[in-house]
Design a protein around this motif. Structure first.
Motif, PDB file in Angstrom:
ATOM      1  N   HIS A 184      -2.429   7.068  -1.522  1.00  6.00           N
ATOM      2  CA  HIS A 184      -2.731   8.492  -1.365  1.00  6.00           C
ATOM      3  C   HIS A 184      -2.352   9.312  -2.580  1.00  6.00           C
ATOM      4  O   HIS A 184      -2.579  10.497  -2.598  1.00  6.00           O
ATOM      5  CB  HIS A 184      -2.147   9.074  -0.070  1.00  6.00           C
ATOM      6  CG  HIS A 184      -0.847   8.515   0.324  1.00  6.00           C
ATOM      7  ND1 HIS A 184      -0.643   7.881   1.524  1.00  6.00           N
ATOM      8  CD2 HIS A 184       0.303   8.427  -0.352  1.00  6.00           C
ATOM      9  CE1 HIS A 184       0.596   7.460   1.568  1.00  6.00           C
ATOM     10  NE2 HIS A 184       1.194   7.776   0.452  1.00  6.00           N
ATOM     11  N   ARG A 185      -1.788   8.672  -3.602  1.00  2.00           N
ATOM     12  CA  ARG A 185      -1.473   9.435  -4.809  1.00  2.00           C
ATOM     13  C   ARG A 185      -2.729   9.597  -5.650  1.00  2.00           C
ATOM     14  O   ARG A 185      -3.401   8.624  -5.988  1.00  2.00           O
ATOM     15  CB  ARG A 185      -0.392   8.734  -5.634  1.00  2.00           C
ATOM     16  CG  ARG A 185       0.916   8.681  -4.924  1.00  2.00           C
ATOM     17  CD  ARG A 185       2.083   9.245  -5.663  1.00  2.00           C
ATOM     18  NE  ARG A 185       1.938   9.430  -7.086  1.00  2.00           N
ATOM     19  CZ  ARG A 185       2.308  10.534  -7.719  1.00  2.00           C
ATOM     20  NH1 ARG A 185       2.799  11.536  -7.038  1.00  2.00           N
ATOM     21  NH2 ARG A 185       2.196  10.617  -9.028  1.00  2.00           N
ATOM     22  N   GLN A 196      -4.868  16.924   1.263  1.00  2.00           N
ATOM     23  CA  GLN A 196      -3.759  15.987   1.075  1.00  2.00           C
ATOM     24  C   GLN A 196      -3.196  15.937  -0.326  1.00  2.00           C
ATOM     25  O   GLN A 196      -2.075  15.528  -0.520  1.00  2.00           O
ATOM     26  CB  GLN A 196      -4.208  14.569   1.445  1.00  2.00           C
ATOM     27  CG  GLN A 196      -4.392  14.407   2.932  1.00  2.00           C
ATOM     28  CD  GLN A 196      -4.553  12.945   3.308  1.00  2.00           C
ATOM     29  OE1 GLN A 196      -4.443  12.070   2.463  1.00  2.00           O
ATOM     30  NE2 GLN A 196      -4.806  12.697   4.564  1.00  2.00           N
ATOM     31  N   PHE A 197      -3.979  16.296  -1.317  1.00  2.00           N
ATOM     32  CA  PHE A 197      -3.532  16.022  -2.677  1.00  2.00           C
ATOM     33  C   PHE A 197      -2.955  17.234  -3.407  1.00  2.00           C
ATOM     34  O   PHE A 197      -2.543  17.133  -4.532  1.00  2.00           O
ATOM     35  CB  PHE A 197      -4.673  15.426  -3.511  1.00  2.00           C
ATOM     36  CG  PHE A 197      -5.218  14.159  -2.929  1.00  2.00           C
ATOM     37  CD1 PHE A 197      -4.372  13.204  -2.394  1.00  2.00           C
ATOM     38  CD2 PHE A 197      -6.580  13.920  -2.921  1.00  2.00           C
ATOM     39  CE1 PHE A 197      -4.881  12.030  -1.860  1.00  2.00           C
ATOM     40  CE2 PHE A 197      -7.090  12.756  -2.383  1.00  2.00           C
ATOM     41  CZ  PHE A 197      -6.241  11.795  -1.851  1.00  2.00           C
ATOM     42  N   VAL A 216      -9.515   5.494   0.668  1.00  2.00           N
ATOM     43  CA  VAL A 216      -8.764   6.671   1.095  1.00  2.00           C
ATOM     44  C   VAL A 216      -9.312   7.112   2.450  1.00  2.00           C
ATOM     45  O   VAL A 216     -10.409   6.726   2.840  1.00  2.00           O
ATOM     46  CB  VAL A 216      -8.869   7.841   0.081  1.00  2.00           C
ATOM     47  CG1 VAL A 216      -8.386   7.419  -1.295  1.00  2.00           C
ATOM     48  CG2 VAL A 216     -10.293   8.379  -0.012  1.00  2.00           C
ATOM     49  N   SER A 256       4.279   3.475  -1.523  1.00  2.00           N
ATOM     50  CA  SER A 256       4.371   4.781  -0.854  1.00  2.00           C
ATOM     51  C   SER A 256       5.766   5.105  -0.323  1.00  2.00           C
ATOM     52  O   SER A 256       6.068   6.255  -0.038  1.00  2.00           O
ATOM     53  CB  SER A 256       3.326   4.900   0.249  1.00  2.00           C
ATOM     54  OG  SER A 256       3.536   3.907   1.195  1.00  2.00           O
ATOM     55  N   LEU A 292     -10.649  16.069   1.961  1.00  2.00           N
ATOM     56  CA  LEU A 292      -9.401  15.303   2.011  1.00  2.00           C
ATOM     57  C   LEU A 292      -8.528  15.625   0.814  1.00  2.00           C
ATOM     58  O   LEU A 292      -7.317  15.748   0.901  1.00  2.00           O
ATOM     59  CB  LEU A 292      -9.767  13.822   1.951  1.00  2.00           C
ATOM     60  CG  LEU A 292      -9.063  12.942   2.928  1.00  2.00           C
ATOM     61  CD1 LEU A 292     -10.084  12.358   3.861  1.00  2.00           C
ATOM     62  CD2 LEU A 292      -8.357  11.840   2.220  1.00  2.00           C
ATOM     63  N   HIS A 293      -9.212  15.732  -0.290  1.00  7.77           N
ATOM     64  CA  HIS A 293      -8.564  16.008  -1.556  1.00  7.77           C
ATOM     65  C   HIS A 293      -7.799  17.321  -1.489  1.00  7.77           C
ATOM     66  O   HIS A 293      -6.636  17.398  -1.862  1.00  7.77           O
ATOM     67  CB  HIS A 293      -9.657  16.065  -2.622  1.00  7.77           C
ATOM     68  CG  HIS A 293      -9.139  16.230  -3.987  1.00  7.77           C
ATOM     69  ND1 HIS A 293      -9.070  17.443  -4.607  1.00  7.77           N
ATOM     70  CD2 HIS A 293      -8.627  15.337  -4.845  1.00  7.77           C
ATOM     71  CE1 HIS A 293      -8.553  17.284  -5.805  1.00  7.77           C
ATOM     72  NE2 HIS A 293      -8.274  16.016  -5.975  1.00  7.77           N
ATOM     73  N   SER A 327      -4.998   8.733   8.194  1.00  2.00           N
ATOM     74  CA  SER A 327      -4.184   7.694   8.801  1.00  2.00           C
ATOM     75  C   SER A 327      -4.843   7.245  10.105  1.00  2.00           C
ATOM     76  O   SER A 327      -5.319   8.072  10.874  1.00  2.00           O
ATOM     77  CB  SER A 327      -2.792   8.279   9.044  1.00  2.00           C
ATOM     78  OG  SER A 327      -2.030   7.384   9.764  1.00  2.00           O
ATOM     79  N   GLU A 372      -0.667   0.579   0.254  1.00  4.27           N
ATOM     80  CA  GLU A 372       0.399   1.574   0.163  1.00  4.27           C
ATOM     81  C   GLU A 372       1.676   0.950  -0.370  1.00  4.27           C
ATOM     82  O   GLU A 372       2.779   1.239   0.106  1.00  4.27           O
ATOM     83  CB  GLU A 372       0.636   2.228   1.526  1.00  4.27           C
ATOM     84  CG  GLU A 372      -0.667   2.749   2.112  1.00  4.27           C
ATOM     85  CD  GLU A 372      -0.473   3.932   3.050  1.00  4.27           C
ATOM     86  OE1 GLU A 372       0.636   4.468   3.126  1.00  4.27           O
ATOM     87  OE2 GLU A 372      -1.470   4.313   3.692  1.00  4.27           O
TER      88      GLU A 372
END
Ligand code: ADP
Ligand code: MG
Length: 297
Positions: free
Chosen positions: A247-248, A289-290, A86, A219, A285-286, A89, A216
């Motif tokens: 990224h899921r 993005q999540f 992870v 994605s 990040l979590h 980008s 990905e």
């Protein structure tokens, strides 16, 4: 059934691909094993079956005439382990994975599989043991049978049906006008994104590589289709070393370990819980993005 894809078809396919840009073209040549620039070392060893231990030691790499993308990447993955990459980008996740099948040559450091430096393996043994599933699935202008059999050119119909079954696409094939003989691609039936992914998974069951890279892969799919494909991908990963770029959150949490890739290399590694407790890069990040995934769960 003899499903060899002849040289004329290959050439047609390459010519069709060329206008789609250099990146696509490169990948294309590679799919066809037509890339001439990376040759076997004179003493290269052919290994029939690798276990799939992977080690990157101080790997440095930059694309031609550009700044280094990787400045000393270090990690090791045990055979059969599933690791999720992870990170933001452009951090270099895809680049890291492209070096393993030698799509590009590293500038410094060492990459090994089962203690063989990848440069000491024949390209054939290396690439037969690495399967890549990406967002864009390449389809030949040919039948479903030939497209699935791309994973193993001498596959029997029985093997093809078994792979299709494991990729959960038999219902799709049976609903097509001519079953396995249905033409797909430019001049045939158009497959949906999810159907293409299943086809790509069926190819991998036939190819049966020790190492699997899922970049990905799902994605571009809607959440429902993606969820439906996850179980086929999970079955595909069993018994193989698997590197997932995703990224899921649901996918990432399932991994044995997570590597956080940033411009500093592998900045953190650990399980989901370990990394959350660290309150470092993964945790940031979590949250950034999540959140969306939580909201949708
Ligand atoms: P990620 O997969 O983490 O999003 P990439 O590995 O695709 O990151 O990209 C890392 C860096 O390398 C980016 O700056 C990207 O622009 C650059 N890059 C990727 N592919 C190429 C290429 N074929 N040629 C030149 N630069 C590239
Ligand atoms: Mg990428």
């Amino acid at each position: 059934a003899n499903v060899m894809i002849g040289p004329i078809n290959k050439l047609n396919a390459v010519m069709e691909m060329y206008p789609k840009g250099i990146a696509g073209f490169r990948r294309y040549l590679d799919l066809l094993n037509m890339k001439p620039e990376q040759e076997d070392n004179p003493n290269a060893i052919h290994v029939e079956k690798l276990k799939g231990d992977i080690e990157y030691k101080n790997v440095v790499f930059g694309y031609e005439n550009k700044d280094k993308v990787l400045n000393g990447v270090n990690f090791s993955i045990r055979a059969g382990e599933t690791v999720a990459l992870v990170g933001p980008s452009g951090a270099g996740k895809t680049t890291i994975c492209s070096l393993l099948p030698r799509f590009y040559e590293i500038d410094n450091g060492e990459i090994s599989i089962d203690d063989y430096n990848i440069h000491d393996l024949t390209m054939a043994s290396l690439r037969e043991q690495i399967g890549v599933v990406q967002q864009d699935v390449f389809l030949f202008d040919a039948s479903i049978r030939e497209n699935i059999a791309y994973g193993k050119l001498d596959a029997t119909d029985e093997e093809i049906w078994e792979a299709a079954e494991r990729a959960q696409m038999t219902t799709i094939i049976k609903s097509l006008p001519e079953g396995l003989d249905t033409l797909i691609g430019e001049r045939g039936v158009k497959l949906s994104g999810g159907q293409k992914q299943r086809l790509s998974i069926a190819r991998m069951f036939l190819k049966n590589p020790a190492i699997l890279i899922l970049d990905e892969a799902t994605s571009a799919l809607d959440t429902e289709t993606e969820a439906a494909i996850q179980s086929a991908l999970a079955e595909l990963a069993v018994g193989r070393t698997t590197i997932i770029i995703a990224h899921r959150l649901a996918t990432i949490k399932e991994a044995d370990r997570i590597f956080v890739v940033t411009e500093n290399g592998i900045e953190e590694e650990g399980t989901h819980q370990e990394l959350l407790q660290k309150k470092g890069a993964y945790s940031r990040l979590h949250h950034a993005q999540f959140d969306f995934d939580y909201a949708g769960a």
